[in-house]
Design a protein around this motif. Structure first.
Motif, PDB file in Angstrom:
ATOM      1  N   TRP A  70       0.827  -1.202   0.000  1.00 39.47           N
ATOM      2  CA  TRP A  70       0.000   0.000   0.000  1.00 39.47           C
ATOM      3  C   TRP A  70       0.863   1.255   0.000  1.00 39.47           C
ATOM      4  CZ3 TRP A  70       0.006   3.562   4.121  1.00 39.47           C
ATOM      5  CH2 TRP A  70       0.776   3.182   5.226  1.00 39.47           C
ATOM      6  N   ALA A  71       0.210   2.387  -0.261  1.00 34.60           N
ATOM      7  CA  ALA A  71       0.893   3.685  -0.232  1.00 34.60           C
ATOM      8  C   ALA A  71      -0.134   4.794  -0.015  1.00 34.60           C
ATOM      9  CB  ALA A  71       1.639   3.926  -1.537  1.00 34.60           C
ATOM     10  N   THR A  72       0.318   5.902   0.527  1.00 37.98           N
ATOM     11  CA  THR A  72      -0.595   7.026   0.767  1.00 37.98           C
ATOM     12  C   THR A  72      -0.997   7.716  -0.534  1.00 37.98           C
ATOM     13  OG1 THR A  72       1.231   8.582   1.110  1.00 37.98           O
ATOM     14  CG2 THR A  72       0.352   7.468   3.056  1.00 37.98           C
ATOM     15  N   TYR A  99       4.877   1.078   0.137  1.00 38.55           N
ATOM     16  CA  TYR A  99       5.573   1.009  -1.142  1.00 38.55           C
ATOM     17  C   TYR A  99       5.840   2.398  -1.730  1.00 38.55           C
ATOM     18  CZ  TYR A  99       6.211  -0.494  -6.036  1.00 38.55           C
ATOM     19  OH  TYR A  99       6.685  -0.714  -7.306  1.00 38.55           O
ATOM     20  N   LYS A 100       7.119   2.719  -1.930  1.00 39.53           N
ATOM     21  CA  LYS A 100       7.544   3.964  -2.577  1.00 39.53           C
ATOM     22  C   LYS A 100       6.812   5.171  -2.011  1.00 39.53           C
ATOM     23  CE  LYS A 100       8.963   1.990  -7.002  1.00 39.53           C
ATOM     24  NZ  LYS A 100       8.823   2.076  -8.448  1.00 39.53           N
ATOM     25  N   ASP A 101       6.899   5.315  -0.714  1.00 42.76           N
ATOM     26  CA  ASP A 101       6.133   6.339  -0.018  1.00 42.76           C
ATOM     27  C   ASP A 101       7.036   7.124   0.919  1.00 42.76           C
ATOM     28  OD1 ASP A 101       3.840   7.726   0.701  1.00 42.76           O
ATOM     29  OD2 ASP A 101       2.772   5.964   1.426  1.00 42.76           O
ATOM     30  N   GLU A 102       6.504   8.219   1.431  1.00 45.91           N
ATOM     31  CA  GLU A 102       7.219   9.019   2.419  1.00 45.91           C
ATOM     32  C   GLU A 102       6.825   8.533   3.809  1.00 45.91           C
ATOM     33  OE1 GLU A 102       6.872  13.248   1.728  1.00 45.91           O
ATOM     34  OE2 GLU A 102       6.590  12.857  -0.417  1.00 45.91           O
ATOM     35  N   PRO A 103       7.789   8.136   4.630  1.00 42.22           N
ATOM     36  CA  PRO A 103       7.470   7.577   5.949  1.00 42.22           C
ATOM     37  C   PRO A 103       6.601   8.473   6.822  1.00 42.22           C
ATOM     38  CG  PRO A 103       9.799   7.295   5.450  1.00 42.22           C
ATOM     39  CD  PRO A 103       9.220   8.145   4.365  1.00 42.22           C
ATOM     40  N   ASP A 123       9.305   0.239   2.363  1.00 43.05           N
ATOM     41  CA  ASP A 123       9.959  -0.055   1.081  1.00 43.05           C
ATOM     42  C   ASP A 123      10.020   1.230   0.254  1.00 43.05           C
ATOM     43  OD1 ASP A 123      11.142  -1.519  -0.982  1.00 43.05           O
ATOM     44  OD2 ASP A 123       9.216  -2.141  -1.818  1.00 43.05           O
ATOM     45  N   GLN A 124      10.755   2.196   0.772  1.00 45.03           N
ATOM     46  CA  GLN A 124      10.835   3.509   0.148  1.00 45.03           C
ATOM     47  C   GLN A 124      11.413   3.461  -1.262  1.00 45.03           C
ATOM     48  OE1 GLN A 124      12.561   6.088   3.147  1.00 45.03           O
ATOM     49  NE2 GLN A 124      11.672   7.860   2.133  1.00 45.03           N
TER      50      GLN A 124
END
Length: 178
Positions: A70-72, A99-103, A123-124
């Motif tokens: 998931w991702a924001t 996934y490929k997101d900003e923490p 999993d940035q």
């Protein structure tokens, strides 16, 4: 030779027609997983909720569970999130891969919309997603107690999809595999 040339356009037309007809019979929503019935890929990534703690595939083992990518930035992830919270309240173990997101955004998201995940892997850079064969978020995997991928669903998890996931999880828990 001239007779052959007369029928050449017909042969070409029939060949193209066959491939178009064959293409229409393929289900575009069915995306095969290269990792099906294989161990979850090895990784060492930070926990989203405890950034100083490194997680590995061992953290996902021990019981039949769901792994949700998931991702924001993913509108479909927001759509499925309330349903994932319902599943978690019912006792379903769900691991998240952010996934490929900003923490910071991801942590705020989980505070705002609640956290259905037992653990969340950060999993940035998308490497774990790449190793899994992720096409995009959301994707949900069923893994067995040894961390073997038994099923993959691309798209949002809702009540209809849950029926399939539940069936697979029951088969895997019963030792039948999927």
């Amino acid at each position: 030779m001239r007779r052959f040339l007369l029928f050449l356009p017909l042969v070409i037309f029939l060949g193209i027609g066959f491939f178009l007809w064959k293409g229409l019979s393929i289900d575009p929503t069915e995306l095969p997983s290269a990792r099906l019935n294989e161990p979850f890929p090895a990784f060492e990534k930070a926990s989203l909720t405890e950034p100083e703690r490194m997680m590995t595939v061992a953290d996902l083992k021990g019981e039949v569970a769901l792994v949700n990518v998931w991702a924001t930035w993913c509108p479909t992830c927001k759509e499925e999130h309330a349903f994932l919270n319902q599943l978690a309240k019912q006792g379903v173990t769900i691991y998240g891969i952010n996934y490929k997101d900003e923490p910071v955004k991801a942590r705020e998201w989980l505070k705002r919309y609640l956290d259905p995940y037992a653990e969340v892997v950060l999993d940035q850079d998308g490497k774990l997603g790449l190793d899994l064969g992720v096409y995009g978020a959301p994707e949900t995997y069923v893994i067995d107690a040894e961390g073997v991928i038994r099923y993959r669903h691309v798209g949002a998890v809702d009540a209809n999809v849950w029926k399939d996931l539940q069936r697979v999880m029951a088969q895997v828990a019963g030792g039948a595999g999927a």
